[in-house]
Design a protein around this motif. Sequence first.
Motif, PDB file in Angstrom:
ATOM      1  N   MET A 168      41.656  -4.779  -1.006  1.00 39.35           N
ATOM      2  CA  MET A 168      42.736  -4.333  -0.127  1.00 39.35           C
ATOM      3  C   MET A 168      44.071  -4.935  -0.531  1.00 39.35           C
ATOM      4  O   MET A 168      45.103  -4.245  -0.538  1.00 39.35           O
ATOM      5  N   GLU A 169      44.083  -6.197  -0.860  1.00 39.27           N
ATOM      6  CA  GLU A 169      45.348  -6.873  -1.191  1.00 39.27           C
ATOM      7  C   GLU A 169      45.996  -6.238  -2.409  1.00 39.27           C
ATOM      8  O   GLU A 169      47.203  -5.933  -2.404  1.00 39.27           O
ATOM      9  N   GLY A 170      45.228  -6.028  -3.471  1.00 39.48           N
ATOM     10  CA  GLY A 170      45.790  -5.428  -4.672  1.00 39.48           C
ATOM     11  C   GLY A 170      46.182  -3.979  -4.468  1.00 39.48           C
ATOM     12  O   GLY A 170      47.177  -3.501  -5.023  1.00 39.48           O
ATOM     13  N   THR A 171      45.406  -3.263  -3.659  1.00 40.67           N
ATOM     14  CA  THR A 171      45.731  -1.871  -3.363  1.00 40.67           C
ATOM     15  C   THR A 171      47.055  -1.780  -2.608  1.00 40.67           C
ATOM     16  O   THR A 171      47.908  -0.948  -2.919  1.00 40.67           O
ATOM     17  N   ARG A 172      47.232  -2.639  -1.614  1.00 38.97           N
ATOM     18  CA  ARG A 172      48.493  -2.637  -0.858  1.00 38.97           C
ATOM     19  C   ARG A 172      49.677  -2.969  -1.777  1.00 38.97           C
ATOM     20  O   ARG A 172      50.756  -2.368  -1.658  1.00 38.97           O
ATOM     21  N   ARG A 173      49.475  -3.913  -2.651  1.00 37.83           N
ATOM     22  CA  ARG A 173      50.568  -4.316  -3.538  1.00 37.83           C
ATOM     23  C   ARG A 173      50.991  -3.153  -4.433  1.00 37.83           C
ATOM     24  O   ARG A 173      52.191  -2.890  -4.600  1.00 37.83           O
ATOM     25  N   LEU A 174      50.038  -2.440  -4.992  1.00 38.43           N
ATOM     26  CA  LEU A 174      50.360  -1.343  -5.888  1.00 38.43           C
ATOM     27  C   LEU A 174      50.932  -0.141  -5.144  1.00 38.43           C
ATOM     28  O   LEU A 174      51.811   0.565  -5.660  1.00 38.43           O
ATOM     29  N   ALA A 175      50.439   0.103  -3.916  1.00 38.91           N
ATOM     30  CA  ALA A 175      50.888   1.262  -3.155  1.00 38.91           C
ATOM     31  C   ALA A 175      52.140   0.985  -2.334  1.00 38.91           C
ATOM     32  O   ALA A 175      52.794   1.923  -1.851  1.00 38.91           O
ATOM     33  N   GLU A 208      29.381 -16.666  -0.565  1.00 35.08           N
ATOM     34  CA  GLU A 208      30.359 -17.530   0.089  1.00 35.08           C
ATOM     35  C   GLU A 208      31.567 -17.767  -0.797  1.00 35.08           C
ATOM     36  O   GLU A 208      32.713 -17.743  -0.331  1.00 35.08           O
ATOM     37  N   GLU A 209      31.324 -17.967  -2.078  1.00 34.15           N
ATOM     38  CA  GLU A 209      32.420 -18.270  -2.999  1.00 34.15           C
ATOM     39  C   GLU A 209      33.045 -17.002  -3.589  1.00 34.15           C
ATOM     40  O   GLU A 209      34.101 -17.060  -4.221  1.00 34.15           O
ATOM     41  N   ALA A 210      32.425 -15.845  -3.389  1.00 26.27           N
ATOM     42  CA  ALA A 210      32.932 -14.580  -3.940  1.00 26.27           C
ATOM     43  C   ALA A 210      32.639 -13.463  -2.939  1.00 26.27           C
ATOM     44  O   ALA A 210      31.631 -12.775  -3.061  1.00 26.27           O
ATOM     45  N   PRO A 211      33.505 -13.267  -1.963  1.00 31.28           N
ATOM     46  CA  PRO A 211      33.228 -12.286  -0.905  1.00 31.28           C
ATOM     47  C   PRO A 211      33.059 -10.849  -1.402  1.00 31.28           C
ATOM     48  O   PRO A 211      32.248 -10.099  -0.872  1.00 31.28           O
ATOM     49  N   MET A 212      33.839 -10.457  -2.415  1.00 25.12           N
ATOM     50  CA  MET A 212      33.729  -9.126  -3.015  1.00 25.12           C
ATOM     51  C   MET A 212      33.811  -8.006  -1.979  1.00 25.12           C
ATOM     52  O   MET A 212      33.005  -7.075  -1.962  1.00 25.12           O
ATOM     53  N   ARG A 213      34.802  -8.079  -1.104  1.00 21.92           N
ATOM     54  CA  ARG A 213      34.981  -7.038  -0.093  1.00 21.92           C
ATOM     55  C   ARG A 213      35.600  -5.789  -0.715  1.00 21.92           C
ATOM     56  O   ARG A 213      36.396  -5.871  -1.647  1.00 21.92           O
ATOM     57  N   ALA A 214      35.233  -4.638  -0.171  1.00 24.26           N
ATOM     58  CA  ALA A 214      35.785  -3.365  -0.634  1.00 24.26           C
ATOM     59  C   ALA A 214      36.533  -2.685   0.503  1.00 24.26           C
ATOM     60  O   ALA A 214      36.322  -2.986   1.678  1.00 24.26           O
TER      61      ALA A 214
END
Length: 423
Positions: free
Chosen positions: A144-151, A340-346
Motif C-alpha cells: 500500500m505504501e509504495g502504491t500510494r507513493r507512485l499514484a 513477525e519480521e516480514a508481514p508481507m501485506r497486500a
Amino acid sequence: MTAPLIDPDRIEADYLIETAFDPMQAAEIMAGEQSSGTFISVPGETPELKERSAARVERLTVYDSVAQPTLPGAGRPNAGDGLWQRAKVTLSWPIENLGASMPNLIATIAGNLFELKPFSGLRLVDLRLPRAFAQKYAGPQFGMEGTRRLAGVHGRPLIGTIIKPSVGLTVEDTAAMVDQLCAGGIDFIKDDELQADGPACPFDARVKAVMAVVNRHADRTGKKPMVAFNLTGDMDDMRRHHDLVLAEGGTCIMASLTAVGMAGMIELRRHSQLPIHAHRCGWGALTREPMLGWSYPAWSKLWRLAGADHMHVNGLENKFSEADDSVIASARSLSEPLFEEAPMRAVPVFSSGQTVRQAAGTLQAVGSPDLIVTAGGGVVAHPDGIAAGVTAMCEAWDAAAAGVDLPTYAQDHPALAAALSVY
C-alpha cells in the motif's frame, strides 16, 4: 489473527474434512499420502524414517455430521452409522521434506489429498510457514505504501476502473478512453484480464499510446494515474513487456495468477521494478464448493509470499456467487502478517459489479481506506460520460469517508445524482 507455529521448523496446514470414516483415521490417511506413506507398507519405510519425515496430525476437532456426502465418489467403511462427519484437521510437515520451495509446498499441502476416496469433502483453510520461506521469498515489493507513493493518493482509497469493453478496442480506442479517464481524475486504470497481447490491440503499441496520454496528464496535473498493464504470458514475454512499461514511465503491471502459475509469479517478482497487480481469474473453480478446494486466506498467502502487491477479493453485492461476508474476510486476511519480521501485506482490490452504491459498505467493512476499488461499467456507463463516471465514484467515496448517505450528498453533486439514477 493466524495462530503461531507449534514448531518453527514445521509447516502447518488446516483443513475442513468430511468423511464416513473415523475422522482421526481419515486424517492419518491424509498425512501418509502427503509424506512418506502409501496405500501399503513398503520396504524402507522404517520407524526412523517416519519419525524424521512423516506428516503429523497435530489437532483434530469434530464439528457435526450430515446424512449425505457432499462430493461424489467417496468411499465408506463396511460398518458405521451411515453419517458423514465433518472436522477441522491440522497437519504438519518437517521443512526438511521439501525445503523452502513454493512450488513443492503446493504439492505437499494441496496435492493428491483432494482425490482420496475416504473423503466426501476436503478444503484447505489456512497455513503457517517457517521463517525459511521469508528468507527465500521477498513478498510484495510495494504494498500500500509504495502504491500510494507512485499514484500520489493518500488518506483514501484509490478509485479505479477497468478498460471496457474487455476486448475489441483498438490501440487508439484504448488511448482515447484513458485520456477521458485521466481528464476525469481517475487514480487507477487496469486492463481487463482478457486483454493482453492480441493482434487487434498489441501490448507494445497499447503501452506506448496509453503512456503518452498518461504522461501528458501527469505533466499537466503533477499526478500520474497508475495503469496496470496486463502482461500475462510466457516468462520471456513478461520480462520484456515489464521492461517496456518501465521505460515508458508506467507504474504498474498485471498478471493473472492461475495463468502464469507459481513459478512464473516468483520469477516475475524477481525481475520486476514495478508493483504487481494480481488478478485471480479462475479462482471460482478452486473455491465455489464450500467443501472442496481452498479458502482465500490460505490461497492468497502463497501469492503474497510470491510477490503480489495488489490482490483481487471480489466486491460487495458483486455479480458473482460469493457472499459479502466471504469478500470481507478475504480483504481483511490480506492485512494479516505472514511472519513477525516480514508481514508481507497486500492491497485488497474490490471489483465485480461495483458502482457508487458499495462505497460506504466497503469502507465500513474493511475499516480502512487502504484499498483499491475498480468499477468498469460503474464508471464508463455513466449517463453523462466517462469523466462524470469518475467524478461520481470519487464523490461516493468522499461521502463514505464523511459518513454522509448518498442521497444527501448527491443533492450538491450532480454526477453522483445521475449515477444513482441508473445504478
